[in-house]
Design a protein around this motif. Structure first.
Motif, PDB file in Angstrom:
ATOM      1  N   ARG A   1       0.831  -1.209   0.000  1.00 29.56           N
ATOM      2  CA  ARG A   1       0.000   0.000   0.000  1.00 29.56           C
ATOM      3  C   ARG A   1       0.857   1.247   0.000  1.00 29.56           C
ATOM      4  NH1 ARG A   1      -4.527  -0.513   4.504  1.00 29.56           N
ATOM      5  NH2 ARG A   1      -4.878   1.604   3.842  1.00 29.56           N
TER       6      ARG A   1
ATOM      7  N   GLN B   1       2.190   1.708  -3.388  1.00 31.60           N
ATOM      8  CA  GLN B   1       1.155   2.174  -4.292  1.00 31.60           C
ATOM      9  C   GLN B   1       0.873   3.649  -4.099  1.00 31.60           C
ATOM     10  OE1 GLN B   1      -1.887  -0.529  -3.371  1.00 31.60           O
ATOM     11  NE2 GLN B   1      -1.494  -1.816  -5.142  1.00 31.60           N
ATOM     12  N   ALA B   2       0.921   4.051  -2.859  1.00 27.46           N
ATOM     13  CA  ALA B   2       0.601   5.447  -2.596  1.00 27.46           C
ATOM     14  C   ALA B   2       1.604   6.378  -3.271  1.00 27.46           C
ATOM     15  CB  ALA B   2       0.576   5.694  -1.100  1.00 27.46           C
TER      16      ALA B   2
ATOM     17  N   ASP C   1      -4.833  11.578  -3.042  1.00 27.33           N
ATOM     18  CA  ASP C   1      -5.279  10.499  -3.896  1.00 27.33           C
ATOM     19  C   ASP C   1      -5.963  11.048  -5.120  1.00 27.33           C
ATOM     20  OD1 ASP C   1      -5.845   7.533  -2.151  1.00 27.33           O
ATOM     21  OD2 ASP C   1      -5.319   7.785  -4.245  1.00 27.33           O
TER      22      ASP C   1
ATOM     23  N   ASP D   1      -8.876   8.989   4.418  1.00 26.37           N
ATOM     24  CA  ASP D   1      -7.486   8.622   4.312  1.00 26.37           C
ATOM     25  C   ASP D   1      -6.595   9.650   4.999  1.00 26.37           C
ATOM     26  OD1 ASP D   1      -6.494   6.287   3.241  1.00 26.37           O
ATOM     27  OD2 ASP D   1      -5.323   7.417   1.782  1.00 26.37           O
TER      28      ASP D   1
ATOM     29  N   SER E   1      -4.291   2.431 -10.323  1.00 33.67           N
ATOM     30  CA  SER E   1      -5.208   2.902  -9.294  1.00 33.67           C
ATOM     31  C   SER E   1      -4.968   2.136  -8.002  1.00 33.67           C
ATOM     32  CB  SER E   1      -6.625   2.682  -9.774  1.00 33.67           C
ATOM     33  OG  SER E   1      -7.464   2.500  -8.677  1.00 33.67           O
ATOM     34  N   ASN E   2      -5.124   2.834  -6.904  1.00 33.12           N
ATOM     35  CA  ASN E   2      -4.957   2.195  -5.606  1.00 33.12           C
ATOM     36  C   ASN E   2      -5.995   1.120  -5.380  1.00 33.12           C
ATOM     37  OD1 ASN E   2      -2.833   3.569  -4.729  1.00 33.12           O
ATOM     38  ND2 ASN E   2      -3.969   5.031  -3.481  1.00 33.12           N
TER      39      ASN E   2
ATOM     40  N   HIS F   1      -5.960  -1.728  -8.650  1.00 39.64           N
ATOM     41  CA  HIS F   1      -4.648  -2.297  -8.941  1.00 39.64           C
ATOM     42  C   HIS F   1      -4.431  -2.520 -10.424  1.00 39.64           C
ATOM     43  CE1 HIS F   1      -4.205  -2.519  -4.773  1.00 39.64           C
ATOM     44  NE2 HIS F   1      -5.022  -3.513  -4.603  1.00 39.64           N
TER      45      HIS F   1
ATOM     46  N   TYR G   1     -10.570  -1.430   0.795  1.00 45.76           N
ATOM     47  CA  TYR G   1      -9.225  -0.885   0.951  1.00 45.76           C
ATOM     48  C   TYR G   1      -9.042  -0.306   2.344  1.00 45.76           C
ATOM     49  CZ  TYR G   1      -5.293   2.245   0.072  1.00 45.76           C
ATOM     50  OH  TYR G   1      -4.092   2.893   0.134  1.00 45.76           O
TER      51      TYR G   1
END
Lengths: 462, 904
Positions: free
Chosen positions: A196, A199-200, A290, A301, B173-174, B177, B568
């Motif tokens: 994660r 990914q961020a 995001d 978040d 994309s978070n 994926h 998520y």
């Protein structure tokens, strides 16, 4: 920003075990001489230079605390406002903090290891911390490459010298956020990252050439929360910091009311700043922003994330920790050598420091990058290279001292040869002692050390 | 513009430069087949590369780009629907003499993967230099000059840099994926300085990424990318083709080839770090030894001596080149089809845009405001609304009050009144009657939608499907005139092979509720495609259906996103610092092929008998003329399927060979086999030579010598013996592998025991030869003296009947024993005893081998002679045999001799 915004805690340690022959009850780690000044003085002066004058110095062990306190009150009585706190030995860095955390009141806390010798301004770290509204900001510096240096006995057959790896560090592409840190034994293992976090940011820079310098800025409330809630945490480096890093996207620490309201304004400001930053970059990944259209999500978040930031010291800056005997020799050498501005002495034309009261015999040469403190006497035909010699040492004739540290009140008789060694205070070496890569210490006065043979690489403790 | 000119100038200069140096025209391999099923059912009728993308077949874009980057020769590899591709190319502008490059089509019908395609290309041996490897569904406008230049410069410095991959920024994309192209997220590690690709993974573990520590072994600084997209444009060196050739199991370009090379590379580091340089040197020597014996073929084909073999192929490097401002993307699935279509309409791929005369097919469309393109002869009602980013092809008529937005409409379509089209790709000659509503659908050529049809998002209507009135096609449906093939093999590539040749009649059609339409003969489902409808709705697999939204042309539904985002957020915190976890990751990781080797304990013998039989059968098939390679392959696959160790495999093979040798002496087939084996060995040797390089240049001489010897002994030797030679040759790699694993002695004993068993039970004729063969095994360094001696001592306590062989080889054992005592002692004792013992042995040897096996006998003799005359026996041994017998990696005494031999 008033001065009180930051409180400074100096973790001066006690009788550290990996420096075992050098430090002792009489000489705690904080007082080990580096170019004839206690190592702690480098940190204190660094802080003073950044106008951080209210300090808490935490020392392990009552005796050591008294020694350190005595020295500080003598040396810095009129310059710094220092409180010395004693904690039991072996509580770890987190334990030491826990015992004093109730005294902390400022918004942020700067935690410095007492064995740090650096010229990186702590103000820069503090500023970075504030700018990002980070929960923790840590100072990273390049790993020292020196290693076993010129004594180079081992590793001849091993493949090309690898610099020692202290940490494996993951950074975001802007090198502002700390995304991963492996310390200690983890360094030798496979790298395990949280997806994660990757990914961020999209892109993570994994560095093995950076070292955690043990200078941290913490948000005080967060620090206190962690210390209260996680009572098993022993060490900042191994517990608290990894915990904060890995939970940065699913934060639990800033959950309580006070903190979130307090940091709310902070956060939004930071958010704006980040947005601004990212607009001006080609690649615009920001950890906490995001691109998802769901505003609900990004808000949530936001609340659930905190920032772990880094300040990476410029490579031209000197940064080292005195945490091993090797480091002790290295730092001593560097402080009178390449990082001479740290020592605070003025160098002579020969690039060395010879106190006016030092006496040199005829045909005695003191090379560059040497230091001779007050009252020391050298006999004839001595040769001193890249070494530090303390106060009131008496050194006979035909003595060779290379790459060594000789502390105070040492007596060295004629014909000795000392290479790559550390000789602690009050030692007496008799004639024609040959030392190579030794540490010689003694606890009592007037112990004779009478060894006509050579001693290589032994720790000798009398 | 000025800048562009500057670039052009630079290009031509660079091109001149490289021409002067190399004089190799830039070649390209275009794979006109994607080797997957993602575009089904459309690809059942037309190859993917000919599907229209914004009204131009995809392959046109690829060819146009190849043309623009100065490629001079293009090899188009066609597989499925190859005739269609060839016909298309024949008609196209590219084949005309005015074209700037030449196109050659390469056809193969049994290729089922990119790997097969490249192997076919390799066999044609048309590639002479660096080439561009691209698939026919790639759209790009990048300038290749810089990447090409970088590639060439790297090649000059490091001949192991075989490939440059083009990558592009694209953040997945978070939540889903995947990237906007619908491809899975990709994890790459790239060295920031050299741009070397260190790690490539497209199947990323959901929560924790674990990266081998070796990644950082040689660098201190690595970038880990999650935000890059693979453009599937590669600049390859000719070695890439031969690598595909060598590794016949490489199928997928990325999954097998790239990862394979990177893993090998990793092992390289592993070897680097784990072993000292002298071990590497020994590996080197083992390679040399094998080459000398002509064994490389066996080595390579059997995948056995991986450590040895690896040393030879590993170290290849892949580099990346990131493009920033230009466009490059591959149409992998329906989602990327949609995304790329929009990109083209929005002119990201300029000059590959609809109103640019770039393609063979000149489409005279005009660009209007808001990115609306329309052909001049479009008949459009005044009340029709054409929304932003839409293209209307020529000859299309649009009725009243019809709204079209974000869509591409092909040529000659008829769209009725009150039709609403959004985000659709409508190909040519489609009839859409009044009142239809189309939402994010692909409608292929000749489809007929009756009035009031509703296509929900993600629908695919294949060629000539007809949908009856007022029918709603549910979301993500795929409708085709062809029935769905029944076999839904998980291995998509394999399925693809038979899919391209024949569609299997689906038994599930009836279960698909297909009703009969009055006119059309097959069963079509009335309530699916309507009363007058024609077409099957393809059912999706249960597992697939879940993921349908991923690759669909339709945007991801909001509900799905919300669901994902909740998932998520609620994702549990990973027990990241779990100590056990770390231990597992660090220590339990199997070391895979590099070192591991199941010691030959045989396992359960229940199915090992079956296995033996299978191997035997395979071997017998080999005798009837099946290619040697296939036999080895088959045996390997047998080994894998029966989960046997290499030793079992070898044992079975050995066994069947022995049997064969006894069953059919003097059968000419055997001869053929032997010759084949040897010849095969020879060719592979020469190949291996090029791999290992200069150190072994002088081996060429050896080969010639060896050839003569081979011929000589093949002429006169009794074939039983030659069969043994062959089987021993099969043995050797296994043995060496074992030696590396130190479980050698037990295994060697087992070999002897097995051999004994054979001699006793199955082949009593062999019994007299036992000691000779044993000593041959020893002298070939297959069995070490330790092994033989421990075998002898093990047999010490056995029955008298069991000991016949021990007795038979007693004299030999004594010699070994003496040798073990130590050189000095041995010399002393030898001087006393050598006359009789050595003489015995020598005469025995001579007796058995002189029939034509002279080289073995001679070397054996010379060895003994050398041993007794010179105190420096070990060194002489080494000169003769390359390796001392005391065990592969542990050998030490032979080093000097070998060094003297191989280092000029």
């Amino acid at each position: 920003m008033t001065r009180m915004d930051f409180e400074v805690v100096v973790l001066a340690g006690g009788a550290s075990s990996n420096l075992s022959p050098l430090v002792s009850q009489e000489l705690p780690k904080a007082l080990l001489p580096v170019a004839n000044r206690p190592v702690l003085s480098y940190v204190l002066e660094l802080l003073e230079g950044s106008n951080l004058k209210d300090l808490i110095v935490v020392v392990e062990g009552e005796d050591a605390a008294q020694l350190v306190g005595g020295w500080i009150s003598g040396a810095y009585a009129d310059r710094l406002h220092v409180e010395v706190a004693a904690v039991p030995e072996g509580v770890g860095t987190a334990g030491a903090l826990r015992s004093i955390s109730s005294y902390l009141t400022a918004n942020d806390v700067l935690i410095v290891s007492g064995d740090l010798v650096t010229d990186v301004p702590p103000g820069a770290i503090a500023a970075t911390h504030r700018r990002h509204g980070a929960v923790v900001t840590t100072l990273l510096c390049s790993s020292p490459v020196s290693g076993p240096s010129d004594s180079g006995t081992s590793g001849g057959k091993e493949k090309a010298k690898k610099p020692v790896r202290h940490n494996i560090i993951g950074l975001d592409p802007t090198r502002q956020y700390l995304l991963h840190m492996a310390t200690g034994a983890e360094v030798e293992k496979d790298i395990r990252l949280q997806k994660r976090i990757l990914q961020a940011v999209g892109q993570m820079e994994i560095r093995a050439d950076l070292m955690d310098a043990h200078l941290y800025a913490f948000k005080r409330t967060v620090l206190q929360d962690i210390l209260d809630q996680k009572d098993k945490f022993q060490s900042i480096r191994q517990d608290i910091l990894p915990y904060l890093i890995r939970t940065q996207l699913s934060s639990e620490v800033s959950g309580n009311g006070l903190v979130s309201s307090e940091s709310g304004s902070n956060k939004s400001a930071v958010q704006d700043e980040l947005r601004w930053l990212s607009q001006h970059r080609e690649i615009a990944p920001s950890t906490f922003q995001d691109s998802q259209p769901l505003s609900l999500k990004s808000q949530r978040d936001d609340q659930r994330s905190h920032k772990c930031c880094v300040y990476i010291a410029n490579e031209s800056k000197y940064c080292a920790r005195l945490n091993s005997i090797q480091a002790f020799s290295d730092i001593n050498r560097d402080v009178i050598g390449e990082a001479s501005h740290l020592s605070g002495y003025s160098f002579s034309a020969q690039n060395n420091i010879i106190h006016p009261s030092a006496e040199l015999g005829s045909k005695t040469t003191v090379g560059p990058q040497c230091m001779l403190a007050e009252g020391s006497k050298l006999g004839d035909k001595c040769s001193v290279k890249r070494s530090v010699i303390g106060r009131h040492c008496r050194i006979g004739s035909n003595v060779k001292i290379v790459n060594s540290v000789v502390m105070n009140h040492v007596t060295i008789d004629d014909g000795c040869s000392i290479q790559g060694s550390v000789i602690c205070s009050n030692v007496q070496l008799q004639e024609r002692v040959v030392l190579k890569d030794c540490q010689v210490i003694c606890h009592f006065f007037s112990v004779l050390y009478n060894l006509p043979t050579s001693w290589y690489g032994r720790k000798k403790c009398l | 513009m000025a800048q562009k000119k500057g670039q052009r100038g630079a290009t031509s200069v660079a091109a001149d430069d490289s021409e002067v140096v190399a004089r190799i025209p830039l070649q390209a391999v275009l794979l006109a087949d994607s080797f997957n099923l993602k575009f089904r059912p459309i690809t059942l009728e037309r190859p993917k590369v000919l599907l229209p993308l914004v009204n131009v077949p995809m392959i046109e874009y690829t060819l146009a780009w190849l043309d623009s980057v100065g490629v001079e020769e293009v090899f188009v590899f066609c597989c499925s629907h190859s005739q269609q591709v060839k016909d298309y190319l024949k008609e196209s502008e590219w084949m005309k003499p005015s074209s700037r490059f030449s196109i050659t089509t390469v056809e193969s019908h049994d290729a089922i993967s990119a790997g097969d395609a490249l192997r076919v290309i390799y066999e044609k041996s048309v590639i002479r230099g660096d080439f561009v490897l691209i698939s026919g569904d790639t759209i790009s406008n990048m300038n290749l000059t810089q990447a090409l230049q970088e590639h060439k410069e790297r090649r000059k410095k490091d001949p192991l840099a075989v490939m440059t991959m083009i990558i592009k920024h694209s953040k997945p994309s978070n939540l889903t994926h995947q990237t906007r192209l619908g491809t899975d997220e990709l994890l790459m590690a790239i060295d920031p300085q050299t741009k070397e690709l260190m790690f490539y993974e497209d199947k990323v573990n959901p929560s924790i990424i674990s990266i081998d520590k070796e990644l950082l072994a040689n660098n201190t600084w690595v970038y880990l990318h999650n935000n890059k997209q693979d453009c599937y444009i590669d600049i390859c060196s000719p070695e890439v083709l031969s690598l595909f050739m060598d590794n016949f199991d490489y199928q997928h370009l990325r999954r097998h080839f790239v990862k394979g090379l990177l893993v090998d590379d990793m092992k390289d580091h592993l070897i680097d770090s784990l072993t000292s340089s002298d071990v590497r040197y020994k590996l080197h020597k083992i390679c040399a030894f094998y080459i000398e014996l002509g064994l490389l073929a066996v080595l390579i084909q059997s995948h056995l001596a991986l450590p040895v073999f690896m040393y030879m192929i590993m170290g290849y490097k892949i580099f990346t080149h990131e493009i920033h401002s230009s466009y490059a993307a591959r149409i992998d699935n329906f989602r990327s089809y949609g995304t790329i279509s929009k990109d083209i309409l929005q002119r990201w791929a300029y000059p590959l845009v609809p109103n640019f005369q770039y393609f063979g097919i000149s489409s005279k469309v005009k660009l209007d405001r808001q990115g609306v393109y329309s052909a001049p002869d479009v008949v459009q009602s005044r009340s029709a609304r054409i929304g932003a980013t839409t293209l209307i092809g020529s000859g299309t008529t649009i009725g009243n009050h019809t709204g079209i937005s974000n869509s591409v409409v092909g040529r000659g379509c008829t769209i009725g009144n009150n039709v609403c089209i959004d985000g659709c790709y409508i190909w040519d000659n489609v009839i859409i009657e009044d009142g239809c509503r189309l939402n994010h659908a692909i409608v292929c050529d000749g489809v007929h939608l009756s009035a009031g049809v509703v296509l929900e998002s993600g629908v695919i209507l294949s060629f000539k499907v007809e949908v009856g009135r007022l029918i709603t096609i549910p979301a993500y449906s795929k409708v085709s005139l062809r029935p769905q093939p029944s076999v839904q093999d998980s291995d998509e590539e394999l399925e693809y092979a038979d899919a391209s040749s024949a569609v299997i009649e689906s038994p599930s059609i009836t279960s698909m509720v297909s009703n009969r339409n009055a006119e059309s003969s097959p069963d079509y489902s009335a309530h699916e495609v309507g009363i007058s409808g024609v077409g099957y709705i393809w059912s999706t697999n249960e597992g697939e259906h879940e993921e349908e939204w991923r690759h669909s042309i339709a945007p991801i539904p909001e509900a799905k996103l919300t669901e994902l985002s909740h998932a998520y957020l609620e994702e549990p915190d990973v027990p990241y610092l779990d100590v056990n976890d770390f231990l597992v990751s660090g220590e339990m990781k199997p070391d895979s092929e590099s070192i591991s080797f199941d010691d030959g304990d045989g396992g359960d013998y229940g199915d090992s008998a079956d296995f033996d039989k299978e191997v035997e059968a395979t071997f017998h098939r080999a005798l009837t003329g099946v290619n040697q390679e296939t036999v080895i392959l088959e045996i390997n696959s047998l080994r894998l399927s029966c989960n046997k160790s290499h030793a079992d495999c070898a044992g079975a093979l050995f066994f069947s060979m022995m049997e064969l040798g006894l069953e059919a002496p003097r059968s000419s087939n055997n001869w053929l086999l032997v010759i084949k084996l040897d010849m095969y060995g020879m060719t592979m040797t020469t190949m291996g030579l090029t791999v290992i390089g200069e150190l072994y240049q002088n081996i060429a001489k050896e080969i010639n010598k060896w050839k003569d010897l081979l011929k000589h002994y093949l002429k006169s030797v009794d074939e039983e013996a030659s069969i043994y030679v062959v089987s021993f040759r099969f043995y050797e790699p296994y043995i060496y592998q074992l030696e590396m694993c130190i479980c050698y002695i037990q295994f060697a004993i087992e070999v002897i025991l097995k051999f004994e068993e054979i001699c006793l039970e199955t082949a009593t004729e062999l019994a007299p030869l036992f000691s000779i063969i044993l000593s041959y095994l020893y002298e070939k360094d297959i069995l070490s003296e330790d092994a033989i001696l421990s075998w002898a001592s093990e047999k010490e306590g056995a029955d008298e009947s069991d000991k016949i062989f021990v007795k038979q080889s007693e004299s030999f054992i004594t010699i070994l024993h003496m040798k073990l005592i130590g050189p000095q002692n041995w010399l002393k004792e030898a001087s006393e005893e050598e006359d009789e013992d050595n003489g015995d042995e020598a005469s025995m040897m001579r007796g058995s081998f002189c029939a034509g096996h002279t080289h073995v006998g001679c070397t054996f003799l010379s060895r003994f002679a050398a041993g007794s005359s010179s105190p420096d026996m070990d060194a002489t041994f080494a000169v003769d045999y390359g390796l001392d017998g005391r065990g592969g990696l542990g050998l030490c005494s032979g080093d000097d001799g070998l060094a003297a031999r191989f280092v000029p």
